[in-house]
Design a protein around this motif. Structure first.
Motif, short mmCIF file in Angstrom:
data_model
loop_
_atom_site.label_atom_id
_atom_site.label_comp_id
_atom_site.label_asym_id
_atom_site.label_seq_id
_atom_site.Cartn_x
_atom_site.Cartn_y
_atom_site.Cartn_z
N LYS A 1 -18.65 -0.66 -0.50
CA LYS A 1 -18.58 -1.18 -1.88
C LYS A 1 -19.89 -0.89 -2.62
O LYS A 1 -19.88 -0.57 -3.80
CB LYS A 1 -18.30 -2.68 -1.88
CG LYS A 1 -16.95 -3.07 -1.38
CD LYS A 1 -15.94 -2.98 -2.46
CE LYS A 1 -14.62 -3.56 -1.97
NZ LYS A 1 -13.50 -2.75 -2.39
N GLU A 2 -21.00 -1.01 -1.90
CA GLU A 2 -22.31 -0.71 -2.51
C GLU A 2 -22.40 0.76 -2.90
O GLU A 2 -22.92 1.10 -3.97
CB GLU A 2 -23.44 -1.09 -1.55
CG GLU A 2 -24.82 -0.92 -2.13
CD GLU A 2 -25.10 -1.84 -3.30
OE1 GLU A 2 -25.94 -1.47 -4.14
OE2 GLU A 2 -24.48 -2.92 -3.41
N ALA A 3 -21.92 1.64 -2.05
CA ALA A 3 -21.92 3.08 -2.36
C ALA A 3 -21.09 3.34 -3.62
O ALA A 3 -21.52 4.06 -4.52
CB ALA A 3 -21.39 3.89 -1.18
N GLU A 4 -19.92 2.76 -3.67
CA GLU A 4 -19.04 2.93 -4.83
C GLU A 4 -19.71 2.42 -6.10
O GLU A 4 -19.74 3.11 -7.12
CB GLU A 4 -17.74 2.17 -4.57
CG GLU A 4 -16.68 2.33 -5.61
CD GLU A 4 -15.40 1.60 -5.22
OE1 GLU A 4 -14.68 1.23 -6.16
OE2 GLU A 4 -15.12 1.39 -4.03
N SER A 5 -20.26 1.24 -6.02
CA SER A 5 -20.93 0.63 -7.17
C SER A 5 -22.13 1.45 -7.62
O SER A 5 -22.35 1.66 -8.82
CB SER A 5 -21.36 -0.79 -6.81
OG SER A 5 -22.15 -1.34 -7.81
N THR A 6 -22.92 1.93 -6.66
CA THR A 6 -24.11 2.72 -6.99
C THR A 6 -23.74 4.03 -7.67
O THR A 6 -24.37 4.42 -8.66
CB THR A 6 -24.95 2.98 -5.72
OG1 THR A 6 -25.37 1.73 -5.18
CG2 THR A 6 -26.15 3.85 -6.01
N ILE A 7 -22.73 4.70 -7.17
CA ILE A 7 -22.31 5.96 -7.78
C ILE A 7 -21.85 5.72 -9.21
O ILE A 7 -22.30 6.40 -10.14
CB ILE A 7 -21.19 6.64 -6.95
CG1 ILE A 7 -21.75 7.12 -5.62
CG2 ILE A 7 -20.56 7.80 -7.73
CD1 ILE A 7 -20.69 7.54 -4.62
N PHE A 8 -21.00 4.75 -9.38
CA PHE A 8 -20.46 4.48 -10.71
C PHE A 8 -21.57 4.07 -11.68
O PHE A 8 -21.68 4.62 -12.79
CB PHE A 8 -19.37 3.41 -10.66
CG PHE A 8 -18.72 3.18 -11.98
CD1 PHE A 8 -17.89 4.13 -12.54
CD2 PHE A 8 -18.97 2.01 -12.69
CE1 PHE A 8 -17.29 3.94 -13.78
CE2 PHE A 8 -18.38 1.81 -13.93
CZ PHE A 8 -17.55 2.76 -14.47
N SER A 9 -22.41 3.13 -11.28
CA SER A 9 -23.47 2.66 -12.18
C SER A 9 -24.49 3.77 -12.47
O SER A 9 -25.01 3.87 -13.58
CB SER A 9 -24.15 1.41 -11.64
OG SER A 9 -24.84 1.68 -10.44
N SER A 10 -24.77 4.62 -11.48
CA SER A 10 -25.71 5.72 -11.70
C SER A 10 -25.15 6.72 -12.70
O SER A 10 -25.89 7.21 -13.58
CB SER A 10 -26.02 6.43 -10.38
OG SER A 10 -26.71 5.59 -9.51
N LEU A 11 -23.88 7.05 -12.58
CA LEU A 11 -23.25 7.98 -13.53
C LEU A 11 -23.23 7.37 -14.93
O LEU A 11 -23.50 8.05 -15.92
CB LEU A 11 -21.85 8.36 -13.07
CG LEU A 11 -21.76 9.20 -11.80
CD1 LEU A 11 -20.31 9.37 -11.36
CD2 LEU A 11 -22.43 10.55 -11.97
N GLN A 12 -22.93 6.07 -15.01
CA GLN A 12 -22.94 5.39 -16.31
C GLN A 12 -24.33 5.41 -16.92
O GLN A 12 -24.49 5.66 -18.11
CB GLN A 12 -22.50 3.93 -16.15
CG GLN A 12 -21.03 3.73 -16.10
CD GLN A 12 -20.70 2.25 -16.13
OE1 GLN A 12 -21.27 1.46 -15.38
NE2 GLN A 12 -19.77 1.88 -16.98
N LYS A 13 -25.34 5.15 -16.09
CA LYS A 13 -26.72 5.12 -16.57
C LYS A 13 -27.13 6.49 -17.09
O LYS A 13 -27.77 6.61 -18.13
CB LYS A 13 -27.64 4.65 -15.45
CG LYS A 13 -29.07 4.47 -15.87
CD LYS A 13 -29.90 3.91 -14.73
CE LYS A 13 -31.34 3.73 -15.17
NZ LYS A 13 -32.18 3.23 -14.09
N MET A 14 -26.75 7.54 -16.36
CA MET A 14 -27.06 8.90 -16.81
C MET A 14 -26.45 9.15 -18.18
O MET A 14 -27.11 9.70 -19.07
CB MET A 14 -26.48 9.92 -15.83
CG MET A 14 -27.46 10.49 -14.86
SD MET A 14 -26.65 11.75 -13.86
CE MET A 14 -26.70 10.91 -12.29
N ALA A 15 -25.20 8.77 -18.34
CA ALA A 15 -24.51 9.00 -19.61
C ALA A 15 -25.13 8.18 -20.74
O ALA A 15 -25.34 8.70 -21.84
CB ALA A 15 -23.03 8.65 -19.47
N SER A 16 -25.48 6.92 -20.46
CA SER A 16 -26.00 6.06 -21.52
C SER A 16 -27.44 6.35 -21.88
O SER A 16 -27.88 6.05 -22.99
CB SER A 16 -25.85 4.59 -21.12
OG SER A 16 -26.75 4.27 -20.07
#
Length: 185
Positions: free
Chosen positions: A33-48
């Protein structure tokens, strides 16, 4: 996108997490779950944060599976730190899990986008990461910019759009060929 990401984490997490003695069995599910969350939040952060070119570059060819790609490195470092902090994994074990998971999962996402038999599209991925709206348009513009550099601008108007797709569909390869060229297939 969440469903696809969860499936990929489960798929690649079996070897990197479940079958890994460095990860205590009681943490297997939460580490995934941490891996999933980290990937998603990292991609979001890159975009934002304006990392649109970095994100667009990640989505092309085999860049998502390349451990030297700056975006892959950034997400890998973030997960490594998180696994050490939240689960007490030593730095070597945390890095091993992250280095095994991140390129495989990101590569899997890009492969799903490229698969004509999969209903998951790049606009779904970009829309989910960016929250839709102008940010999605900006990322797609960056992808278009990269695509023109790779000779995908079929009508030489300086952008990739439906007119290029129509031009390609009239040629031998069709739209799949255009998208395949864009994503290195």
């Amino acid at each position: 996108m969440f469903e696809q990401l969860t499936q990929l984490v489960q798929q690649f997490g079996q070897e990197a997490i479940v079958n890994n003695n460095a990860v205590p069995n009681e943490h297997n599910e939460t580490v995934m779950k941490e891996a999933e969350s980290t990937i998603f939040s990292s991609l979001q952060k890159m975009a934002s944060e304006g990392g649109i070119e970095k994100l667009a570059g990640l989505l092309q060819g085999n860049n998502a599976q390349n451990p030297t790609n700056p975006a892959v490195q950034q997400i890998t470092r973030q997960l490594t730190g998180s696994l050490g902090e939240k689960f007490g994994l030593n730095s070597s074990a945390a890095a091993g899990v992250s280095e095994s998971l991140i390129p495989n999962i990101l590569g899997g996402l890009v492969n799903k986008v490229n698969d004509p038999n999969d209903s998951f599209q790049i606009t779904d991925l970009i829309g989910t990461i960016s929250g839709g709206g102008a940010q999605t348009s900006g990322i797609m513009d960056a992808i278009s910019k990269y695509g023109t550099q790779f000779g995908l601008d079929q009508n030489a108007d300086g952008k990739l759009d439906m007119n290029d797709a129509i031009a390609v569909s009239k040629s031998s390869g069709g739209i799949g060929s255009l998208l395949g060229k864009l994503f290195g297939k």
